[in-house]
Write a protein that holds these residues in place. Structure first.
Motif, PDB file in Angstrom:
ATOM      1  N   HIS A 116       0.807  -1.211   0.000  1.00 43.96           N
ATOM      2  CA  HIS A 116       0.000   0.000   0.000  1.00 43.96           C
ATOM      3  C   HIS A 116       0.844   1.268   0.000  1.00 43.96           C
ATOM      4  O   HIS A 116       0.639   2.166  -0.830  1.00 43.96           O
ATOM      5  CB  HIS A 116      -0.919  -0.005   1.230  1.00 43.96           C
ATOM      6  N   LYS A 117       1.780   1.345   0.927  1.00 43.22           N
ATOM      7  CA  LYS A 117       2.551   2.576   1.100  1.00 43.22           C
ATOM      8  C   LYS A 117       3.684   2.720   0.088  1.00 43.22           C
ATOM      9  O   LYS A 117       3.952   3.827  -0.387  1.00 43.22           O
ATOM     10  CB  LYS A 117       3.133   2.623   2.516  1.00 43.22           C
ATOM     11  N   THR A 121       2.237   3.924  -3.891  1.00 43.36           N
ATOM     12  CA  THR A 121       2.736   5.264  -4.218  1.00 43.36           C
ATOM     13  C   THR A 121       3.592   5.243  -5.475  1.00 43.36           C
ATOM     14  O   THR A 121       3.475   6.110  -6.345  1.00 43.36           O
ATOM     15  CB  THR A 121       3.550   5.815  -3.038  1.00 43.36           C
ATOM     16  N   GLN A 122       4.443   4.237  -5.573  1.00 40.88           N
ATOM     17  CA  GLN A 122       5.371   4.150  -6.703  1.00 40.88           C
ATOM     18  C   GLN A 122       4.648   3.977  -8.039  1.00 40.88           C
ATOM     19  O   GLN A 122       5.042   4.543  -9.060  1.00 40.88           O
ATOM     20  CB  GLN A 122       6.330   2.976  -6.478  1.00 40.88           C
ATOM     21  N   ARG A 124       1.337   4.632  -8.641  1.00 46.40           N
ATOM     22  CA  ARG A 124       0.047   5.313  -8.679  1.00 46.40           C
ATOM     23  C   ARG A 124      -0.294   5.844 -10.068  1.00 46.40           C
ATOM     24  O   ARG A 124      -1.390   5.604 -10.598  1.00 46.40           O
ATOM     25  CB  ARG A 124       0.010   6.472  -7.673  1.00 46.40           C
ATOM     26  N   TYR A 161      -5.093   0.199  -2.377  1.00 45.29           N
ATOM     27  CA  TYR A 161      -4.594   1.465  -2.941  1.00 45.29           C
ATOM     28  C   TYR A 161      -5.292   1.757  -4.266  1.00 45.29           C
ATOM     29  O   TYR A 161      -5.639   2.912  -4.560  1.00 45.29           O
ATOM     30  CB  TYR A 161      -3.079   1.407  -3.137  1.00 45.29           C
ATOM     31  N   GLY A 446       6.011   6.048   5.573  1.00 47.78           N
ATOM     32  CA  GLY A 446       4.597   6.391   5.562  1.00 47.78           C
ATOM     33  C   GLY A 446       3.744   5.526   6.458  1.00 47.78           C
ATOM     34  O   GLY A 446       2.579   5.850   6.713  1.00 47.78           O
TER      35      GLY A 446
END
Length: 487
Positions: A116-117, A121-122, A124, A161, A446
């Motif tokens: 998720h973190k 993010t990477q 997205r 995510y 995060g």
């Protein structure tokens, strides 16, 4: 005709998704003998414009008819490329658009925070662009289907995510989530952490969630294999599940689909049960019927409160009567079976809990009067909440599943799901009170320790809401006295 997009995440999500597309093609080819692209196919598939893409021939089930460049409205995501790579080398490789694949190499290490973190993010922008591209091919996008597991790292982490992205970027489009929960004996020690952390995201961002338990699937497969006469079947082994299932049973890919029996993998039998649930759920969107249910109506009718969006699914028959050479179940018996805990994809007993609402999605040559008669027959044994005693939603699709005269899928909003969530909470607390394995999560940028407590609080709140409603069954509020008017 409306369209839907399927986002399959992680190993489990992609394996179930692969079975869904295979069986969907099998169903469409049974009806669309000529292989002409039509509105039914357009709901979940698109026909690629040969002026912009290299056209390919996609053989339909049984080899009857071909459609130029048929592509699934799907986005495939996995942070360990093995399953997606295998799919793209298999018989369904031409069905998926290579521009809609997002993979990495190392995987999420059974860690929700990594999925998720970190990976969320990477990747997205890449995920968003793939979903946006799929959406642009839709004339009237109705909903997203997200398929993932809850126990692993990619399924739970990246899967939720993706749900966040859909909520932020496509807030008007309904989000249906099929989430596979780990069994108590799951070999991933951190699966309770991953599941509870993911549940907070589901509760906040999904419009409708269909929890599926691995152990319930195992129980169903064992029940099927025990009920099929050995003389009619060949022995097959699926991981921890050993049984006698004919290769063209409805729970297997079968000779009618694109995938051959020799291509089947250990958990295909279990995955096909979930895929068949999705087939029945989406049948009204894919085929005509006298009482079709719009997918958005499921959320409208079955989710009375924002948090209480978890639906218990049950389906019958569990196998193709044509394949196992058993007499078909009587129609009334099929309705009875659908309300039996043996046919549920969640290990719970709704008959001893409270119904908030229930949908009956019937397929085949069934009359509306048959549905109404069975509702009246079953109502006395089912406990509905007082303010929604007539909370039935019925759908009737004219096209039955392949090899079956009719089928029934029930989707129930029932307080019995709290027992599943209670068990999950117990396993989470058992780990968390010792802070076991927590450092593997908090070292990820995060991720904070507060995420654990906030997720547990979210789960507690959800369970309490179900408990409060269930108390109304045992302690109904006193009737309000009628106003006396003096004459």
């Amino acid at each position: 005709m409306t369209q839907s997009i399927v986002v399959q995440v992680g190993q489990c999500g992609n394996q179930i998704g692969c079975r869904f597309w295979d069986l969907a093609l099998r169903e469409h080819s049974a009806i669309n003998k000529s292989g002409v692209y039509d509105e039914s196919l357009g709901s979940f598939f698109r026909n690629v414009d040969s002026r912009h893409d290299d056209p390919v021939d996609i053989p339909l089930a049984g080899g009857k008819g071909k459609i130029k460049a048929l592509k699934a409205r799907a986005v495939l995501v996995d942070m360990e490329e093995g399953v997606v790579s295998e799919i793209m080398k298999g018989p369904l490789r031409e069905v998926f658009d290579c521009k809609q694949l997002i993979t990495d190499v190392s995987g999420s290490g059974n860690n929700w925070a990594v999925g998720h973190k970190m990976y969320g993010t990477q990747y997205r922008e890449q995920i968003y662009e793939s979903v946006r591209r799929a959406a642009e091919f839709c004339d009237c996008l109705q909903c997203f289907f997200v398929i993932h597991s809850m126990g692993g790292g990619t399924g739970s982490g990246v899967g939720t995510y993706v749900l966040n992205i859909l909520q932020e970027e496509f807030p008007e489009i309904y989000r249906f989530v099929t989430a596979v929960y780990p069994s108590v004996e799951d070999d991933v020690v951190t699966s309770p952490y991953n599941s509870v952390l993911a549940m907070r995201e589901l509760t906040e961002n999904a419009d409708c969630a269909l929890p599926i338990e691995n152990q319930a699937l195992v129980d169903i497969v064992n029940k099927i294999t025990q009920s099929i006469p050995s003389a009619n079947t060949g022995k097959r082994t699926y991981g921890t599940v050993t049984g006698k299932v004919k290769t063209n049973s409805a729970i297997c890919a079968g000779q009618g689909g694109i995938t051959k029996p020799s291509d089947e993998k250990p958990f295909d039998t279990m995955n096909n049960i979930v895929a068949n649930m999705l087939l029945n759920m989406t049948s009204s969107a894919r085929f005509e019927g006298s009482l079709n249910v719009d997918l958005n109506e499921i959320t409208m009718n079955l989710v009375p409160f924002p948090q209480l969006k978890y639906l218990v699914s049950s389906q019958t028959p569990l196998y193709s009567v044509a394949d196992v050479r058993l007499p078909p179940r009587r129609l009334d018996q099929m309705f009875t079976d659908a309300f039996s805990k043996d046919h549920q994809l969640l290990r719970a007993d709704p008959k001893h809990s409270l119904y908030l609402a229930c949908a009956l999605m019937v397929r085949g040559k069934v009359e509306i009067s048959d549905i109404r008669r069975n509702i009246e027959r079953l109502k006395p044994s089912l406990k509905f909440i007082g303010w929604n005693e007539e909370g039935w939603k019925t759908g009737l699709c004219a096209v039955p599943p392949v090899g079956q005269p009719y089928s029934l899928l029930t989707l129930a909003n029932n307080t019995c799901v709290r027992h599943t969530f209670n068990d999950l909470r117990g396993r989470f607390v058992k780990l968390y009170k010792r802070k076991a394995h927590v450092h593997h999560y908090t070292h990820v940028d995060g991720m904070e320790l507060s995420d654990f407590s906030a997720s547990l609080e979210s789960l507690n709140s959800l369970i309490q809401e179900y408990e409060m409603l269930e108390q109304q069954m045992t302690n109904p509020p006193a009737p309000v006295p009628r106003l006396q008017v003096a004459m």
